[in-house]
Design a protein around this motif. Sequence first.
Motif, mmCIF file in Angstrom:
data_model
loop_
_atom_site.group_PDB
_atom_site.id
_atom_site.type_symbol
_atom_site.label_atom_id
_atom_site.label_comp_id
_atom_site.label_asym_id
_atom_site.label_seq_id
_atom_site.Cartn_x
_atom_site.Cartn_y
_atom_site.Cartn_z
ATOM 1 N N GLU B 7 3.446 -12.542 0.969
ATOM 2 C CA GLU B 7 2.137 -11.350 1.581
ATOM 3 C C GLU B 7 0.867 -11.940 0.788
ATOM 4 O OE1 GLU B 7 0.048 -9.798 3.321
ATOM 5 O OE2 GLU B 7 1.568 -8.321 4.203
ATOM 6 N N ASP B 8 -0.532 -12.458 1.570
ATOM 7 C CA ASP B 8 -1.307 -12.801 0.086
ATOM 8 C C ASP B 8 -2.208 -11.635 -0.194
ATOM 9 O OD1 ASP B 8 -2.256 -12.351 3.763
ATOM 10 O OD2 ASP B 8 -4.111 -13.279 3.059
ATOM 11 N N ASP B 9 -1.951 -9.988 1.080
ATOM 12 C CA ASP B 9 -2.634 -9.104 -0.008
ATOM 13 C C ASP B 9 -1.743 -9.102 -0.489
ATOM 14 O OD1 ASP B 9 -3.942 -6.331 1.883
ATOM 15 O OD2 ASP B 9 -3.043 -6.169 0.398
ATOM 16 N N GLU B 10 -2.399 -8.480 -2.093
ATOM 17 C CA GLU B 10 -1.779 -8.198 -3.064
ATOM 18 C C GLU B 10 -1.463 -6.585 -3.633
ATOM 19 O OE1 GLU B 10 -4.307 -10.927 -6.482
ATOM 20 O OE2 GLU B 10 -3.759 -9.146 -6.875
ATOM 21 N N LEU B 11 -2.303 -5.938 -2.605
ATOM 22 C CA LEU B 11 -1.497 -4.626 -2.310
ATOM 23 C C LEU B 11 -0.734 -4.043 -1.705
ATOM 24 C CD1 LEU B 11 -3.000 -1.927 -3.583
ATOM 25 C CD2 LEU B 11 -3.820 -1.463 -1.489
ATOM 26 N N ILE B 12 -0.609 -4.053 -1.541
ATOM 27 C CA ILE B 12 0.495 -5.056 -0.174
ATOM 28 C C ILE B 12 2.035 -5.092 -0.540
ATOM 29 C CG2 ILE B 12 1.978 -5.386 1.787
ATOM 30 C CD1 ILE B 12 -0.718 -4.525 3.585
ATOM 31 N N ALA B 13 1.683 -6.637 -1.632
ATOM 32 C CA ALA B 13 3.001 -7.446 -2.516
ATOM 33 C C ALA B 13 3.608 -6.312 -2.852
ATOM 34 C CB ALA B 13 2.218 -8.196 -2.196
ATOM 35 N N GLU B 14 2.668 -5.917 -3.608
ATOM 36 C CA GLU B 14 2.310 -4.993 -4.591
ATOM 37 C C GLU B 14 3.606 -3.576 -4.063
ATOM 38 O OE1 GLU B 14 0.310 -2.947 -9.216
ATOM 39 O OE2 GLU B 14 -0.433 -4.418 -7.294
ATOM 40 N N THR B 15 3.032 -3.023 -3.514
ATOM 41 C CA THR B 15 3.738 -1.934 -2.821
ATOM 42 C C THR B 15 5.260 -2.465 -2.856
ATOM 43 O OG1 THR B 15 1.599 -1.295 -2.263
ATOM 44 C CG2 THR B 15 3.240 0.047 -1.641
ATOM 45 N N LEU B 16 4.974 -2.983 -2.136
ATOM 46 C CA LEU B 16 6.779 -3.829 -1.393
ATOM 47 C C LEU B 16 7.847 -3.904 -2.545
ATOM 48 C CD1 LEU B 16 5.631 -5.827 1.573
ATOM 49 C CD2 LEU B 16 7.305 -4.074 1.697
ATOM 50 N N THR B 17 6.175 -4.664 -3.635
ATOM 51 C CA THR B 17 7.888 -4.700 -4.555
ATOM 52 C C THR B 17 8.321 -3.471 -5.461
ATOM 53 O OG1 THR B 17 6.152 -6.995 -5.086
ATOM 54 C CG2 THR B 17 7.445 -6.193 -7.054
#
Lengths: 132, 717
Positions: B7-17
């Motif tokens: 995922e290139d959207d950092e915010l989404i990636a972080e939330t998911l992580t």
Amino acid sequence: MTASGPQPPRHILIIDDEMDIQAVARLALQTVAGWQVTTASSGAEGIAQAQQLQPDAILLDVMMPEVDGLSTLQQLYGNPQTRSIPVILMTAKTQLPGMENFSTLGIAAVITKPFKAMQLAQQIAQALAWKD
Amino acid sequence: MRILIVEDDELIAETLTTALTEQHYVVDVANNGKLGWDFASSLSYSLILLDVMLPELDGLSFCKQLRSQGDTTPILFMTAKDARTNLIRGLDAGADDYVTKPFDIEEILARVRALLRRGHAVLPPTLKWNDLELDPSTCVVSWQQQPLKLTPKEYSLLELLLRNPQRIYSSSALIDHLWALDTPPTEDTIRSHIKGLRHKLRKAGITADPIETVYGIGYRLRTPPNRLTLETQSSQAPTLNSPAFTSPPPVFPPSLEQPSPELSTSLQQGMSEIWQQSQPQLQARLTLLDQAIGALRQGRLDAELAEQASQQAHKLVGTLGMFGADAGSAIAQQVERTFQGGWAGDWLDQPRVLDRLESQVQTLRQTIEQLTLTLSQPSSSQPSSSQPSSSQPQQSPSLTFQQSIELEELVIPLPQHPETIAATVMVLDSDGSTLHALETLLQPWGFQVITCDRSEHLWAKLQEHSPQLLILDVDLPQSNGISLCQTLRNSQQWSSLPILFLTTRTDAETMHRGFAAGADDWVSKPFAGPELVTRILNRLERSRLLRSLAEIDPLTGVTNQRKVSEELTKFLALSERHNKPFCLALLEIAQLQDIQYYYGSAMGDQVLQRCGQLLKQTFRSEDLVGRWGNEEFVVGMYGTTVMGAMQRLLDAVQSLHDQVLVPEQSFPFEVTLNIGIATTPQDGQTLASLYQTAQQSLHQNRLSPRVRRHQEAPVNF
């Protein structure tokens, strides 16, 4: 369930570039366990034989020149004809800690070298939960 | 369970992580398709969360590519709500499920669980092992409906084993599955997590241990007691264990445990033939090692030859070990390491290393000759393991060297430098002849052997000798070795003492109890001398490594206070004995507390870290550098006068000073070191008196800085 009756002996494919290790492993599995053994000295040869002979398991050395054990493993798993054959990796004890990149590729077990001829068959059977 | 997020959207990636990590999944994130591909092709994931629109390699192609390789890892597609065509194409490309953005985290978690279940089609939503239950949706583990308190790692370990009842996981495989890439732990950490988990399960009342140690390979889920009867009624049995259930009749000869005479003879003959055939190769390997050493002696060993030498030594490790020469194999391994690690460092040139290499290769040559001799002799000996070997006539009869086809007893090359492995080994065994045999065996290796034949003397002797390793028998007259081991593990002082069992008991149940009680290794009697020695050496090497970790200050990378004061005291005694000066310097980071206050503790840490690095670079490896307190470092310099010491200190102060630190959103600043120094014999001969004088001198210097500022090109970091 498969039909009952006598089963053919297990067939193991050994992929290792070192002749002496190949020879001892072959001897050990044949003499101790009575298994059928085929050997290959390179990754490419191993892949071809795996495809053709459909062995019950593959014993694969990690460190090999040219196509190394890891790429061989990936190719075996990438090929629908060989992907269900369980693979056991052989690696030097000292290299175990550095294995984080490949020991998760779905291999059945790791056998550390040097192995003992007497125990090799047992280790394989144990790793694959072969009850025979 | 390891999950890959592409995922290139950092915010989404972080939330998911965050959400997935909370559920104890291990998460890797790739912010473009190509990186994701690299991850996916080098590690195995339980699930991939894949964005459609990605730089480098888009989600659809990623998916197709993966499926075309026959990879069936479940893929959960993430796509924008209105992109219906994308969605259809995604599923056609081989994705298993999809979610639309913006998404609900709870929904994603539920879909992840569903997909993970589907990967193992027959597993029920909760994972079960008898009455032990793990519910992935709530992360609760319970035994007979009573919830257990597990740490996140213990939980993940158990989940992985329950999900893959067939597989054996080596420690490194467990690391791969359960730890993120940047924080891989050691094998010993894994062991202690397993130990912790077992302990909690046992405490909860589970009598049979669900985790089986497959000795020398790893761990796996044990077949639950009564599993067959339980599971023939359920639908899972055939798929869970089908290869085993449909297995052909045994092809192992019944003599596997106790090799039959014919079998071992034919195996030995075969081995002998192979050995003969590999002679030219073995000789070529030795020759190459000789060449490398020769080149080294002449100072013209290049990286390529060093690499070759290391490879050849590596192959010797395998070959010698396979033919039973464990000690020879261990030596080849040392040679391998020397060529591997030594090339980068200039210490390889040192004559001592050269001499050692030469004698090691010499030993290898002898080992090979001896093996050739032994293997070429027709085997006339009885293949019974209870007879003492005729080649070991000097051994007492009770120490029956294992007469195995592995020929281990035939080669016991002695170490060339016994002083380098000196360690105290304590043996508790009621059998006097075993004690005597161990003394005879271990002393030439430089071990100090303390024997003890009564368990009631154990504690006093431990206190007196502080051994580095303890060898225990299971069956002792007044007590039991396993419960002793347990008691030692629970004591503060001996909890990390390596313990090796040497016993005639080889049944899995007893071994299991021993390991559960905290044993580190298990050797059965009658034992093979070289094997025992190798195992002791391995054990000691490991515990030394662990200890060295406990001796380093993690932030600054220099020795911690406890260790450095121990070392300083040692060197002070040496300086007095040899009448050599010893300087103690004290370095203090000026205004560290202010730095921490104004710029935050992270900046304070950075200063400390940099300072530690600089001190290590500036001083010689024989100088002692340690962290003493919050802002204080000490340096001990043996055989150096105050003038010489001062010069080196000023260099360090200068290089630290030259580095300008630029905190975020603030002005750059510089770091100053205050220094104080004391020396023997003028300022006393004890650590306390030197430290006191150094501290006084530091206070004076604080008032009148000795070091003037030199402006040079600033280095930012």
